[in-house]
Motif scaffolding. Structure first.
Motif, PDB file in Angstrom:
ATOM      1  N   GLY A   1       0.822  -1.214   0.000  1.00 57.52           N
ATOM      2  CA  GLY A   1       0.000   0.000   0.000  1.00 57.52           C
ATOM      3  C   GLY A   1       0.841   1.243   0.000  1.00 57.52           C
ATOM      4  N   HIS A   2       2.037   1.135  -0.566  1.00 57.68           N
ATOM      5  CA  HIS A   2       2.900   2.313  -0.647  1.00 57.68           C
ATOM      6  C   HIS A   2       3.248   2.551  -2.110  1.00 57.68           C
ATOM      7  N   ARG A   3       4.018   3.606  -2.366  1.00 53.61           N
ATOM      8  CA  ARG A   3       4.279   3.956  -3.759  1.00 53.61           C
ATOM      9  C   ARG A   3       5.774   4.049  -4.051  1.00 53.61           C
ATOM     10  N   THR A   4       6.544   3.187  -3.421  1.00 52.79           N
ATOM     11  CA  THR A   4       7.968   3.182  -3.767  1.00 52.79           C
ATOM     12  C   THR A   4       8.130   2.486  -5.125  1.00 52.79           C
ATOM     13  N   CYS A   5       9.274   2.719  -5.756  1.00 57.74           N
ATOM     14  CA  CYS A   5       9.534   2.108  -7.062  1.00 57.74           C
ATOM     15  C   CYS A   5       9.623   0.581  -6.910  1.00 57.74           C
ATOM     16  N   ALA A   6       9.390  -0.126  -8.007  1.00 61.00           N
ATOM     17  CA  ALA A   6       9.616  -1.572  -8.015  1.00 61.00           C
ATOM     18  C   ALA A   6      11.073  -1.841  -7.663  1.00 61.00           C
ATOM     19  N   GLY A   7      11.306  -2.843  -6.837  1.00 62.95           N
ATOM     20  CA  GLY A   7      12.676  -3.230  -6.495  1.00 62.95           C
ATOM     21  C   GLY A   7      13.363  -2.290  -5.515  1.00 62.95           C
ATOM     22  N   CYS A   8      12.605  -1.444  -4.848  1.00 61.94           N
ATOM     23  CA  CYS A   8      13.191  -0.422  -3.952  1.00 61.94           C
ATOM     24  C   CYS A   8      13.920  -1.070  -2.760  1.00 61.94           C
ATOM     25  N   GLY A   9      15.224  -0.865  -2.661  1.00 58.69           N
ATOM     26  CA  GLY A   9      16.003  -1.416  -1.547  1.00 58.69           C
ATOM     27  C   GLY A   9      15.583  -0.840  -0.196  1.00 58.69           C
ATOM     28  N   PRO A  10      15.397   0.487  -0.084  1.00 63.27           N
ATOM     29  CA  PRO A  10      14.948   1.035   1.196  1.00 63.27           C
ATOM     30  C   PRO A  10      13.589   0.483   1.657  1.00 63.27           C
ATOM     31  N   ALA A  11      12.679   0.183   0.715  1.00 69.93           N
ATOM     32  CA  ALA A  11      11.391  -0.404   1.121  1.00 69.93           C
ATOM     33  C   ALA A  11      11.612  -1.796   1.719  1.00 69.93           C
ATOM     34  N   LEU A  12      12.498  -2.577   1.090  1.00 74.45           N
ATOM     35  CA  LEU A  12      12.824  -3.898   1.645  1.00 74.45           C
ATOM     36  C   LEU A  12      13.486  -3.736   3.012  1.00 74.45           C
ATOM     37  N   CYS A  13      14.333  -2.732   3.131  1.00 73.79           N
ATOM     38  CA  CYS A  13      14.993  -2.438   4.407  1.00 73.79           C
ATOM     39  C   CYS A  13      13.943  -2.163   5.485  1.00 73.79           C
ATOM     40  N   TYR A  14      12.955  -1.333   5.140  1.00 73.24           N
ATOM     41  CA  TYR A  14      11.884  -1.008   6.103  1.00 73.24           C
ATOM     42  C   TYR A  14      11.147  -2.270   6.532  1.00 73.24           C
TER      43      TYR A  14
ATOM     44  N   VAL B   1      18.595   3.955  12.643  1.00 74.85           N
ATOM     45  CA  VAL B   1      18.906   3.200  11.419  1.00 74.85           C
ATOM     46  C   VAL B   1      19.087   4.188  10.270  1.00 74.85           C
ATOM     47  N   MET B   2      20.110   3.970   9.489  1.00 75.05           N
ATOM     48  CA  MET B   2      20.309   4.775   8.274  1.00 75.05           C
ATOM     49  C   MET B   2      20.140   3.850   7.078  1.00 75.05           C
ATOM     50  N   TYR B   3      19.023   4.018   6.369  1.00 74.62           N
ATOM     51  CA  TYR B   3      18.858   3.246   5.128  1.00 74.62           C
ATOM     52  C   TYR B   3      19.552   4.052   4.026  1.00 74.62           C
ATOM     53  N   ASP B   4      20.572   3.466   3.478  1.00 73.04           N
ATOM     54  CA  ASP B   4      21.493   4.226   2.636  1.00 73.04           C
ATOM     55  C   ASP B   4      21.263   3.901   1.160  1.00 73.04           C
ATOM     56  N   ASN B   5      20.641   4.838   0.442  1.00 74.69           N
ATOM     57  CA  ASN B   5      20.496   4.655  -1.009  1.00 74.69           C
ATOM     58  C   ASN B   5      21.433   5.599  -1.768  1.00 74.69           C
ATOM     59  N   GLU B   6      22.396   6.110  -1.048  1.00 68.50           N
ATOM     60  CA  GLU B   6      23.523   6.840  -1.644  1.00 68.50           C
ATOM     61  C   GLU B   6      23.110   8.056  -2.466  1.00 68.50           C
ATOM     62  N   SER B   7      21.994   8.681  -2.069  1.00 70.31           N
ATOM     63  CA  SER B   7      21.593   9.933  -2.743  1.00 70.31           C
ATOM     64  C   SER B   7      20.408  10.542  -1.991  1.00 70.31           C
TER      65      SER B   7
END
Ligand code: SF4
Ligand code: MG
Length: 326
Positions: free
Chosen positions: A28-41, A142-148
């Motif tokens: 029920g969220h709108r992150t991009c497909a394959g989003c690493g930070p969403a998996l992190c969450y 926690v720092m979810y790091d997507n480098e940007s």
């Protein structure tokens, strides 16, 4: 008479089968497909469980997760400004301590977790994060790091790798490498200056059991802990969305990312390969590095080679700073 504050004891797991089925971060969220930070969450939510309070400084995981009248968070969650995740968490923790001591809240201390992006943790948010750690609040940062800075359009952050193309570091005639600087070392920044800090770890979404256990070890401390989680971003790094886990593992196998723990002044390392793959393996699948020539790749390899000789330790950079002349 004051009541003693009781803490939760989070169990360490041995394998994937022991990962909790219950989610705190739902569809029920709108992150991009394959989003690493969403998996992190999702993984941090599973690790922390329902008796938790999450704080989300502004970032992709706030913007894409809080569309009007829609949220994926099953646990109590609040937004904070990008600057002040550490300050808001400090206030929540201090309030619970007082309420429990005065007998006005009967439960155990909730797991209080700041989920900050790299900007909200080690750049714009560093002052409040440092204050929290200095004062010794019982909070996991926690720092979810997507480098940007991804949610505002992929701008460079201090975690963007050398030569990483972003909208603020486009490669061109004047600056062919795009980004001239090497990233900050977030874990070392916090370890180096915070005597009250109990536990620091680096983890990756490519290694979920390790990630969950590090989050739980952080939560089990009676004091502040910091976990830095490498979370590939298909949109910003420009790779095929189904490759997120591959990219995360390539980073570890090339030494671009090192998983380790720091506890009681001791370092322990995980997932160290017998032989490191060349850094090229990590760079080649990502469009953000497609402009790199052999000289830039050699410079990047020299930095990583020096770093993996002393994982988790400060190193003498084998490269010049951005404003120094050769
Ligand atoms: Fe996730 Fe990156 Fe998309 Fe943000 S831009 S939602 S971090 S994949
Ligand atoms: Mg970011």
């Amino acid at each position: 008479m004051s009541t003693k504050v009781q803490h939760q004891e989070m169990e360490i797991i041995k394998n994937m089968r022991q990962i909790p089925v219950e989610d705190q971060y739902l569809p029920g969220h709108r992150t991009c497909a394959g989003c690493g930070p969403a998996l992190c969450y999702k993984l941090v939510g599973k690790a922390a469980g329902p008796d938790s309070i999450f704080l989300g400084p502004t970032g992709c995981m706030y913007v894409a997760n809080t569309s009007y009248l829609c949220t994926p968070f099953a646990m109590p969650w609040t937004h904070t400004q990008i600057t002040n995740g550490g300050a808001v968490a400090s206030g929540i923790e201090a309030a619970y301590q007082v309420l429990i001591r005065k007998g006005k809240y009967k439960g155990k201390l909730p797991n209080i977790v700041v989920m900050a992006g790299d900007g909200g943790a080690i750049d714009i948010g560093i002052q409040a994060a440092s204050g929290l750690m200095y004062r010794g609040h019982d909070v996991l940062f926690v720092m979810y790091d997507n480098e940007s800075y991804a949610n505002t359009g992929i701008q460079t952050s201090p975690m963007t790798p050398f030569a990483g193309k972003t909208t603020f570091t486009p490669p061109g005639k004047a600056i062919p490498e795009g980004k001239k600087t090497f990233p900050k070392d977030a874990a070392q920044c916090f370890i180096g200056g915070h005597p009250a800090l109990k536990y620091v770890a680096t983890a990756s979404v490519g290694y979920p059991v390790d990630l969950i256990n590090k989050v739980r070890k952080g939560l089990n401390q009676k004091g502040p802990a910091f976990v830095h989680i490498h979370s590939p971003c298909p949109k910003g790094w420009i790779f095929d969305a189904k490759q997120t886990i591959r990219v995360a593992k390539d980073a570890v196998e090339c030494g671009m990312w090192v998983n380790y723990e720091w506890e009681n002044g001791e370092y322990k390392y995980q997932h160290i390969p017998k032989t490191y793959k060349p850094v090229k393996e990590f760079l080649k699948g990502q469009e953000r590095f497609s402009h790199m020539d052999e000289e830039m790749i050699t410079k990047m390899q020299a930095f990583i080679t020096a770093k993996i000789k002393t994982p988790g330790k400060p190193i003498e950079l084998p490269v010049l700073g951005p404003r120094e002349e050769a």
